[in-house]
Write a protein that holds these residues in place. Structure first.
Motif, PDB file in Angstrom:
ATOM      1  N   ARG A  42      -7.622  50.885 -58.612  1.00 29.47           N
ATOM      2  CA  ARG A  42      -6.552  50.421 -57.725  1.00 29.47           C
ATOM      3  C   ARG A  42      -5.941  49.115 -58.240  1.00 29.47           C
ATOM      4  NH1 ARG A  42      -5.162  51.745 -52.627  1.00 29.47           N
ATOM      5  NH2 ARG A  42      -6.999  53.074 -52.418  1.00 29.47           N
ATOM      6  N   LYS A  43      -6.774  48.240 -58.770  1.00 31.11           N
ATOM      7  CA  LYS A  43      -6.260  46.961 -59.277  1.00 31.11           C
ATOM      8  C   LYS A  43      -5.317  47.179 -60.456  1.00 31.11           C
ATOM      9  CE  LYS A  43     -10.195  44.103 -57.846  1.00 31.11           C
ATOM     10  NZ  LYS A  43     -11.283  43.202 -58.313  1.00 31.11           N
ATOM     11  N   VAL A  49      -3.669  49.904 -61.178  1.00 31.43           N
ATOM     12  CA  VAL A  49      -2.469  50.595 -60.709  1.00 31.43           C
ATOM     13  C   VAL A  49      -1.493  49.595 -60.106  1.00 31.43           C
ATOM     14  CG1 VAL A  49      -1.593  52.184 -58.955  1.00 31.43           C
ATOM     15  CG2 VAL A  49      -3.542  52.834 -60.363  1.00 31.43           C
ATOM     16  N   ASP A  50      -2.013  48.679 -59.274  1.00 33.33           N
ATOM     17  CA  ASP A  50      -1.141  47.661 -58.682  1.00 33.33           C
ATOM     18  C   ASP A  50      -0.519  46.783 -59.755  1.00 33.33           C
ATOM     19  OD1 ASP A  50      -1.751  48.633 -56.192  1.00 33.33           O
ATOM     20  OD2 ASP A  50      -3.338  47.169 -55.799  1.00 33.33           O
ATOM     21  N   PHE A  51      -1.302  46.460 -60.809  1.00 31.02           N
ATOM     22  CA  PHE A  51      -0.787  45.605 -61.875  1.00 31.02           C
ATOM     23  C   PHE A  51       0.324  46.313 -62.650  1.00 31.02           C
ATOM     24  CE2 PHE A  51      -0.960  44.631 -66.442  1.00 31.02           C
ATOM     25  CZ  PHE A  51      -0.526  43.319 -66.414  1.00 31.02           C
ATOM     26  N   HIS A  67       2.091  49.019 -61.943  1.00 37.35           N
ATOM     27  CA  HIS A  67       3.254  49.414 -61.163  1.00 37.35           C
ATOM     28  C   HIS A  67       4.006  48.217 -60.590  1.00 37.35           C
ATOM     29  CE1 HIS A  67       1.538  53.726 -60.500  1.00 37.35           C
ATOM     30  NE2 HIS A  67       1.782  53.427 -61.767  1.00 37.35           N
ATOM     31  N   GLY A  68       3.424  47.048 -60.770  1.00 41.77           N
ATOM     32  CA  GLY A  68       4.132  45.829 -60.363  1.00 41.77           C
ATOM     33  C   GLY A  68       4.989  45.261 -61.469  1.00 41.77           C
ATOM     34  N   SER A 113       0.461  55.475 -55.001  1.00 37.24           N
ATOM     35  CA  SER A 113      -0.549  54.494 -55.405  1.00 37.24           C
ATOM     36  C   SER A 113      -1.666  54.369 -54.384  1.00 37.24           C
ATOM     37  CB  SER A 113       0.106  53.124 -55.631  1.00 37.24           C
ATOM     38  OG  SER A 113       1.091  53.193 -56.639  1.00 37.24           O
ATOM     39  N   GLU A 114      -1.342  54.532 -53.103  1.00 40.81           N
ATOM     40  CA  GLU A 114      -2.364  54.363 -52.076  1.00 40.81           C
ATOM     41  C   GLU A 114      -3.410  55.477 -52.101  1.00 40.81           C
ATOM     42  OE1 GLU A 114       1.378  56.042 -50.050  1.00 40.81           O
ATOM     43  OE2 GLU A 114       0.842  54.554 -51.587  1.00 40.81           O
ATOM     44  N   THR A 141      -4.964  56.315 -54.788  1.00 43.73           N
ATOM     45  CA  THR A 141      -5.913  55.986 -55.849  1.00 43.73           C
ATOM     46  C   THR A 141      -7.314  55.854 -55.269  1.00 43.73           C
ATOM     47  OG1 THR A 141      -4.196  54.799 -57.073  1.00 43.73           O
ATOM     48  CG2 THR A 141      -6.486  54.332 -57.656  1.00 43.73           C
TER      49      THR A 141
END
Length: 695
Positions: free
Chosen positions: A92-93, A95-97, A99-100, A269-270, A272
């Motif tokens: 998740r971390k 993916v957030d990075f 996709h940010g 993303s949620e 994941t």
């Protein structure tokens, strides 16, 4: 940042820490191409092949050997690069990075795909170039070889893309490592495993299952997974010429690429960390896994016991496998053991699907056993006579330009063909119809043999079946075949071979012994084969299903066959062997065999006693008795047949065996009585002994 996503600097920077991948793949391709080539060349030069022969082998190496070894490394490269490029989707971390970042998902997807291709393509191209250089240093260099290398590069690249995008697709639709590995393994192996399961069920529940290189079995085995499809392409490519499968490779790679791209782009993303990212896919994956697993578990329990308990254990295995596999899938989806019995409605639906599939096999709901192609659609029929007539065999030969080729029984040239639509031989079709109708009601104890057949239908579709038939059914079917004529011509076609290739003739005669014939006078071979051909030409079909009086074995050597260019130093001749019966109506043949002095009937055998052995149905010796009176011996000789002169269409009593003692005190292990022809005094002795045993 957007404009530099595909820049060389950015690629170099992002490759730091991942250089082990191209290095590892370089080592693999080094072994698959240059090292494999050096080993082969060393062997060929060490075997003193001529330059032209080595050149043929070298061309074949680029068509076959390097294609297969290269795919092994390519398959591994595609899986590694696919996982490495999109591994972050399971965190998740990360993916957030990712996709940010100010980068569209489209560019990020194709950037990682491009890196995966570079990690594969650079070491592949370098190692292939090294292999070409090694060949050029040994004198093997031509535009043809360059073209073959280019074809191999294109084929390998398309196979790489297919497996790579399948791997990416598996990663993109799953949310954790465990489910990703299961889905990827399922995609890569599902088709062949399902085909194997269907074959096991066909073998155990259908009496007519035979040769699974057709229909859904072939479809699943060859095209049911990306790995199977690639192996099928390599197999076809190795045979030379253009493979039609090559046309489907770009389509398969493009399709899986599009699916992987949209699965990546539309991924939420949620989700994941969830086992399956797309909710609707959970049901699909569950049913694809539970139904075959339930059937497979049922088959395991079916094979453990014997006898009547099998069905009960099979049903238990079906229920157990379905419930357990469904429960395990629910545990994986919920990540909690308490979810074992969640989705009871889906469990019931899966159970119903398993029950329906099992019923199709148990009750033959699809009429697999009793299916006979309509006569108007039947183009040709091939028969495997070697399986039906084990005491006779003959080669299927085709001749062209004085050279002969031995073909398989299923080859179109060895079949009975319809002259035009709807004209397939009526007699053979009617004989088959009576056989097929009884296949679901076969008494296995009465079967004499199997009858494997291959049906070829309009449009080139093929079906294989193997029917269990009785002696009477075999006799009727053979009679129809002899009347039609094609099988008769194939059976005796070997007699057209020149006698210069005939090196050995032996015969089995009425005394149960086998002797070599005319070893000191090979001129008799020509006379014997001519007499046989004349007798066969005049023989009526009914005579060819009679009781033989002798058996002849012909052995041909150094028969010329077409050259096999890909196998240097291979002998371009072949060996042929044929065993056929001689019947009492073959007057010309019997006249020549009579010159040998070997007995053609039991009347010529001086028997002084007959020792009769009585066995149980299980083969246990019960007792024996001896007969010496003249009238008894004559009655025994009239009903007896030597074991090697009993055709499959004759019914014999396996519980009685006879040994003769001749006037020269030699003991001959002779044979068996024909059923319903056992002398009365032997039947009385058997009944009396059985009564005494029971008492």
């Amino acid at each position: 940042m957007r404009s530099k996503i595909f820049s060389s600097d950015h690629m170099r920077a992002s490759s730091k820490g991942q250089m082990w991948i191209p290095v590892f793949l370089s080592l693999g391709f080094l072994l698959a191409f240059p090292v494999a080539e050096l080993l082969k060349l060393g062997n060929w030069f060490g075997m003193n092949y001529e330059p032209a022969q080595i050149e043929m082998l070298y061309e074949n190496l680029w068509r076959d050997g390097l294609m297969a070894t290269g795919f092994t490394v390519i398959f591994l490269a595609a899986v590694i690069n696919g996982i490495n490029g999109f591994w972050y989707l399971y965190s998740r971390k990360k993916v957030d990075f990712y996709h940010g970042l100010p980068i569209t998902r489209k560019k990020l997807f194709w950037y990682k795909t491009g890196m995966g291709i570079l990690y594969y393509l650079i070491p592949y191209t370098v190692c292939m170039f090294m292999a070409l250089c090694i060949g050029a240093m040994r004198g093997f260099y031509s535009l043809k070889l360059l073209g073959m290398a280019g074809s191999m590069l294109a084929g390998h690249f398309l196979m790489y893309l297919l497996v790579y995008f399948v791997t990416v697709l598996a990663v993109c639709v799953t949310g954790n490592i465990l489910m990703g590995a299961l889905v990827l393994g399922g995609i890569l192996l599902y088709g062949p495993l399902l085909a194997y399961l269907l074959i096991m069920y066909t073998e155990n529940f259908f009496t007519t299952g035979y040769s699974y290189e057709y229909g859904i079995y072939r479809l699943l085995t060859r095209y049911g997974s990306p790995a199977a499809y690639c192996m099928s392409f390599i197999e076809d490519y190795a045979k030379g010429g253009f493979s039609s499968l090559f046309l489907l490779l770009p389509f398969g790679a493009a399709l899986t690429g599009c699916l992987a791209y949209y699965a990546y782009k539309m991924r939420r993303s949620e989700r994941t960390g969830k086992p399956v990212v797309y909710k609707w896919l959970e049901v699909v994956v569950k049913f694809l896994a539970v139904i075959p697993t339930g059937l497979g578990c049922g088959m395991i329990f079916y094979l453990i016991p014997e006898g009547n308990q099998r069905i009960a254990w099979w049903i238990f295995g079906l229920i157990l496998g379905t419930v357990l596999s469904h429960g395990v899938m629910e545990i994986l989806y919920h990540m909690d053991f308490r979810g074992f019995f969640a989705s009871k409605l889906q469990l019931a639906a899966a159970g119903a699907a398993v029950a329906l599939a099992a019923s199709c096999f148990q009750f033959d709901l699809l009429h697999f056993n009793t299916y006979l192609p309509p006569r108007e659609k039947l183009v040709s029929l091939n028969i495997d006579m070697e399986q039906s007539l084990k005491r006779e065999n003959w080669p299927y030969l085709t001749e062209e330009g004085g050279k002969y080729t031995s073909v398989s029984w299923s080859d179109p040239s060895a079949g009975i063909c319809a002259e035009e639509k709807g004209t397939f031989d009526e007699g053979i079709y009617e004989a088959l119809s009576s056989i097929v109708k009884k296949q679901n009601h076969v008494d296995l104890e009465e079967n004499s043999c199997d009858l494997p057949v291959k049906y070829t239908l309009a449009g080139g579709r093929s079906l294989y079946r193997s029917y269990q038939i009785t002696e009477e059914e075999l006799k009727n079917f053979l009679l129809a075949c002899w009347k039609e004529g094609t099988v008769t011509q194939e059976k005796y076609a070997f007699l057209d071979l020149s006698v210069e290739y005939l090196t050995w003739v032996s015969g089995s005669f009425a005394d149960g012994s086998t002797y070599a014939l005319f070893q000191n006078d090979h001129s008799k071979y020509q006379e014997l084969t001519e007499a046989l051909k004349a007798d066969i030409l005049e023989a009526k079909p009914e005579e060819l299903v009679g009781t033989p009086c002798a058996s002849l074995n012909f052995q041909y050597d150094n028969v010329p066959e077409p050259e096999k260019n890909m196998l240097p130093y291979m002998d371009t001749t072949m060996y042929c062997n044929a065993d056929i019966f001689v019947y009492p109506t073959f007057k010309r043949t019997l006249a020549i065999l009579g010159e040998t002095g070997y007995p053609l009937s039991l009347e010529e055998v001086p028997v002084v006693s007959a020792e009769v052995y009585f066995y149980s149905e299980e083969g246990e010796l019960l007792y024996k008795t001896e007969y010496q009176e003249r009238n008894q011996l004559e009655a025994v000789k009239a009903s007896l047949r030597p074991g090697n002169l009993i055709p499959e269409w004759e019914k014999i009593d396996h519980t009685i065996e006879v040994n003769f003692t001749t006037s020269s005190d030699s003991i001959v292990s002779y044979g068996y009585f024909l059923k319903n022809a056992i002398p009365d005094f032997i039947e009385k002795d058997r009944a009396a002994n059985e009564s005494n045993s029971e008492a």
